[in-house]
Design a protein around this motif. Structure first.
Motif, PDB file in Angstrom:
ATOM      1  N   LEU A   1      -5.463  52.101  26.266  1.00 20.55           N
ATOM      2  CA  LEU A   1      -6.620  52.358  27.130  1.00 20.55           C
ATOM      3  C   LEU A   1      -7.719  53.085  26.363  1.00 20.55           C
ATOM      4  CD1 LEU A   1      -4.706  53.289  30.385  1.00 20.55           C
ATOM      5  CD2 LEU A   1      -6.214  51.324  30.081  1.00 20.55           C
ATOM      6  N   ASP A   2      -7.338  54.026  25.529  1.00 26.56           N
ATOM      7  CA  ASP A   2      -8.351  54.750  24.749  1.00 26.56           C
ATOM      8  C   ASP A   2      -9.089  53.803  23.803  1.00 26.56           C
ATOM      9  OD1 ASP A   2      -7.784  57.106  26.016  1.00 26.56           O
ATOM     10  OD2 ASP A   2      -6.418  57.845  24.466  1.00 26.56           O
ATOM     11  N   GLU A   3      -8.342  52.936  23.117  1.00 21.87           N
ATOM     12  CA  GLU A   3      -8.984  51.979  22.206  1.00 21.87           C
ATOM     13  C   GLU A   3      -9.825  50.969  22.980  1.00 21.87           C
ATOM     14  OE1 GLU A   3      -9.038  51.558  18.603  1.00 21.87           O
ATOM     15  OE2 GLU A   3      -8.739  53.638  19.140  1.00 21.87           O
ATOM     16  N   MET A   4      -9.328  50.559  24.139  1.00 21.29           N
ATOM     17  CA  MET A   4     -10.089  49.615  24.962  1.00 21.29           C
ATOM     18  C   MET A   4     -11.423  50.235  25.382  1.00 21.29           C
ATOM     19  SD  MET A   4      -6.787  48.390  27.154  1.00 21.29           S
ATOM     20  CE  MET A   4      -7.659  47.685  28.560  1.00 21.29           C
ATOM     21  N   ASP A   5     -11.390  51.493  25.772  1.00 19.30           N
ATOM     22  CA  ASP A   5     -12.635  52.153  26.193  1.00 19.30           C
ATOM     23  C   ASP A   5     -13.609  52.290  25.026  1.00 19.30           C
ATOM     24  OD1 ASP A   5     -11.605  52.321  28.691  1.00 19.30           O
ATOM     25  OD2 ASP A   5     -11.260  54.479  28.680  1.00 19.30           O
ATOM     26  N   ARG A   6     -13.088  52.535  23.870  1.00 22.69           N
ATOM     27  CA  ARG A   6     -13.960  52.687  22.691  1.00 22.69           C
ATOM     28  C   ARG A   6     -14.635  51.373  22.321  1.00 22.69           C
ATOM     29  NH1 ARG A   6     -11.259  53.778  17.889  1.00 22.69           N
ATOM     30  NH2 ARG A   6     -13.310  53.989  16.962  1.00 22.69           N
ATOM     31  N   HIS A   7     -14.023  50.255  22.719  1.00 19.00           N
ATOM     32  CA  HIS A   7     -14.531  48.957  22.288  1.00 19.00           C
ATOM     33  C   HIS A   7     -14.903  48.044  23.450  1.00 19.00           C
ATOM     34  CE1 HIS A   7     -12.177  50.465  18.794  1.00 19.00           C
ATOM     35  NE2 HIS A   7     -13.238  50.026  18.157  1.00 19.00           N
ATOM     36  N   ALA A   8     -15.241  48.662  24.558  1.00 20.69           N
ATOM     37  CA  ALA A   8     -15.785  47.911  25.699  1.00 20.69           C
ATOM     38  C   ALA A   8     -14.854  46.808  26.191  1.00 20.69           C
ATOM     39  CB  ALA A   8     -17.157  47.334  25.350  1.00 20.69           C
ATOM     40  N   ILE A   9     -13.571  47.088  26.178  1.00 22.35           N
ATOM     41  CA  ILE A   9     -12.592  46.116  26.684  1.00 22.35           C
ATOM     42  C   ILE A   9     -12.177  46.542  28.089  1.00 22.35           C
ATOM     43  CG2 ILE A   9     -10.276  45.164  26.367  1.00 22.35           C
ATOM     44  CD1 ILE A   9     -10.769  45.583  23.307  1.00 22.35           C
ATOM     45  N   ALA A  10     -12.463  45.702  29.049  1.00 26.39           N
ATOM     46  CA  ALA A  10     -12.122  46.028  30.432  1.00 26.39           C
ATOM     47  C   ALA A  10     -10.634  45.834  30.682  1.00 26.39           C
ATOM     48  CB  ALA A  10     -12.934  45.148  31.382  1.00 26.39           C
ATOM     49  N   THR A  11     -10.092  44.727  30.164  1.00 29.25           N
ATOM     50  CA  THR A  11      -8.712  44.358  30.489  1.00 29.25           C
ATOM     51  C   THR A  11      -8.003  43.824  29.250  1.00 29.25           C
ATOM     52  OG1 THR A  11      -9.499  43.665  32.683  1.00 29.25           O
ATOM     53  CG2 THR A  11      -7.267  42.988  32.063  1.00 29.25           C
ATOM     54  N   ALA A  12      -6.770  44.259  29.073  1.00 26.63           N
ATOM     55  CA  ALA A  12      -5.923  43.724  28.003  1.00 26.63           C
ATOM     56  C   ALA A  12      -4.763  42.958  28.628  1.00 26.63           C
ATOM     57  CB  ALA A  12      -5.393  44.855  27.132  1.00 26.63           C
ATOM     58  N   MET A  13      -4.594  41.721  28.192  1.00 28.20           N
ATOM     59  CA  MET A  13      -3.468  40.917  28.672  1.00 28.20           C
ATOM     60  C   MET A  13      -2.277  41.200  27.759  1.00 28.20           C
ATOM     61  SD  MET A  13      -5.339  39.697  30.984  1.00 28.20           S
ATOM     62  CE  MET A  13      -4.152  38.653  31.824  1.00 28.20           C
ATOM     63  N   LEU A  14      -1.310  41.931  28.275  1.00 24.76           N
ATOM     64  CA  LEU A  14      -0.230  42.439  27.441  1.00 24.76           C
ATOM     65  C   LEU A  14       0.837  41.379  27.182  1.00 24.76           C
ATOM     66  CD1 LEU A  14       0.257  45.880  29.251  1.00 24.76           C
ATOM     67  CD2 LEU A  14      -0.985  45.461  27.111  1.00 24.76           C
ATOM     68  N   SER A  15       1.159  41.218  25.923  1.00 26.97           N
ATOM     69  CA  SER A  15       2.313  40.395  25.559  1.00 26.97           C
ATOM     70  C   SER A  15       3.176  41.226  24.633  1.00 26.97           C
ATOM     71  CB  SER A  15       1.884  39.093  24.880  1.00 26.97           C
ATOM     72  OG  SER A  15       1.059  39.353  23.757  1.00 26.97           O
ATOM     73  N   HIS A  16       4.429  40.830  24.528  1.00 23.38           N
ATOM     74  CA  HIS A  16       5.342  41.570  23.660  1.00 23.38           C
ATOM     75  C   HIS A  16       5.451  40.829  22.330  1.00 23.38           C
ATOM     76  CE1 HIS A  16       8.763  43.775  22.200  1.00 23.38           C
ATOM     77  NE2 HIS A  16       8.604  44.623  23.182  1.00 23.38           N
TER      78      HIS A  16
END
Ligand SMILES: [Zn+2]
Length: 368
Positions: free
Chosen positions: A85-100
């Motif tokens: 979430l911290d990295e997403m906020d730093r780079h204007a990413i609203a949503t990350a689609m998580l995969s393993h």
């Protein structure tokens, strides 16, 4: 002691449900921009001086990994949802689609153990999503070698966990996905109109193949290319047209090799060295619509492949409607993707489609 365990914040604890005002403000900006605001989001620009962020409207990152304490290894043993979430906020990413990212030799071992591990990973991911439904999505794991178990997991992931799609590896059990063993899986994914992200994985055949050249240098991309060619030549792409495949890393070597692949389609050539006159589209009974038709239908995410060279090859092959944003975080720092985007001469309109608009078609629940 596993250091991951000490740093991990369990999804049940709320993950990021209690965040600071700045994060809430940023989310508000995402919501506004996602609703159709076409002017640059000044609040996003203020978050970062990176030029690549200027044209974005709350990116959707389709190549983003979660890790679990019960699967060893992986890119970042200290990963937590909050780190993402911290990295997403730093780079204007609203949503990350998580995969393993998986450890293919374990999860895809074809046994009950692999089936149980995939289930556990998916239930963990679903908890992350339910704690942050706008910030995370789930591309569920499948125990591919266990076909019956995979069919059950497709049903469970979509109907019970409400997964957004699936993340599979470019090979499982040393077989590429076009192998007839896997056809029932893709037929079911087709029936469900599923999104399927193909993640690179180096086949046992090809590990440490070239002295002095690590597997991550070219083998990930070559295995992805083998996977797509396998799906194409075995007729899976044409027989399962409603699967929405996402190819990693701007298509790996597929865009550069697309013409040669077309010219080598069995039945569409007169010799080993040339296409048959009059069949320039690479058609045969398994590829009735031709090679380019099938490759243009796939989606391509751009993680660590936004250099002008791969982007030029990719945008020569596919319409801009097929471009998606990805980072491969935490395996790659997000800068590996973002720093190059301004060099690609993509219009603001295309960047918006790549960042978010095209992914909204695949994941309509994320539409603002
Ligand atoms: Zn990855």
């Amino acid at each position: 002691m596993n250091p991951w365990a000490t740093n991990h914040r369990a999804p049940e604890s709320g993950a990021s449900s209690t965040r600071g005002a700045s994060r809430r403000d940023l989310l508000k900006t995402f919501a506004t921009a996602g609703a159709g605001a076409l002017s640059p989001a000044s609040a996003l620009i203020a978050q970062s001086a990176r030029p690549a962020n200027e044209a974005t409207v709350g990116r959707i990152d389709v190549h983003h990994h979660m890790q679990t304490h019960f699967v060893p290894g992986g890119a970042d043993a200290h990963w937590t949802p909050d780190k993402s979430l911290d990295e997403m906020d730093r780079h204007a990413i609203a949503t990350a689609m998580l995969s393993h990212p998986g450890n293919g030799d374990q999860i895809y071992d074809g046994t009950e153990k692999g089936r149980a591990l995939a289930r556990r990973i998916n239930e963990y991911g679903a908890k992350l999503v339910s704690a942050n439904p706008k910030r995370f999505g789930l591309l569920a794991a499948l125990p591919m070698r266990d076909v019956e178990g995979t069919l059950k997991e497709i049903e469970y992931a979509l109907d019970t966990l409400k997964a957004d799609g699936f993340g599979i590896l470019s090979n499982t059990g040393e077989k590429w996905p076009g192998d007839p063993t896997y056809l029932p899986i893709f037929q079911e994914l087709d029936r469900r109109k599923a999104v399927v992200f193909i993640h690179p994985y180096v086949n046992k055949c090809c590990r440490q193949l070239v002295a002095g050249v690590g597997d991550a240098v070219v083998e990930y991309d070559f295995d992805t290319t083998r996977a797509i060619t396998s799906l194409l030549f075995n007729g899976v792409l044409s027989r399962c047209p409603d699967v929405r495949f996402i190819v990693n890393h701007s298509g790996a070597a597929v865009p550069a090799l697309a013409g040669r692949i077309k010219d080598r389609v069995p039945g569409a050539q007169t010799s080993n060295f040339g296409a048959r006159p009059g069949n320039h589209e690479g058609k045969n009974d398994k590829i009735p619509n031709g090679v380019f038709y099938e490759l243009k239908k796939l989606y391509y995410e751009c993680a660590h492949a936004t250099y002008p060279m791969p982007m030029a090859a990719l945008t020569s092959l596919v319409p801009t409607s097929q471009l998606l944003f990805g980072t491969d975080y935490p395996a790659e720092p997000m800068e590996s993707t973002l720093d190059q985007l301004p060099n690609d001469a993509l219009s603001r309109e295309v960047l918006r489609a790549l960042d978010r608009g095209n992914a909204e078609r695949l994941f309509p629940r994320l539409k603002a």
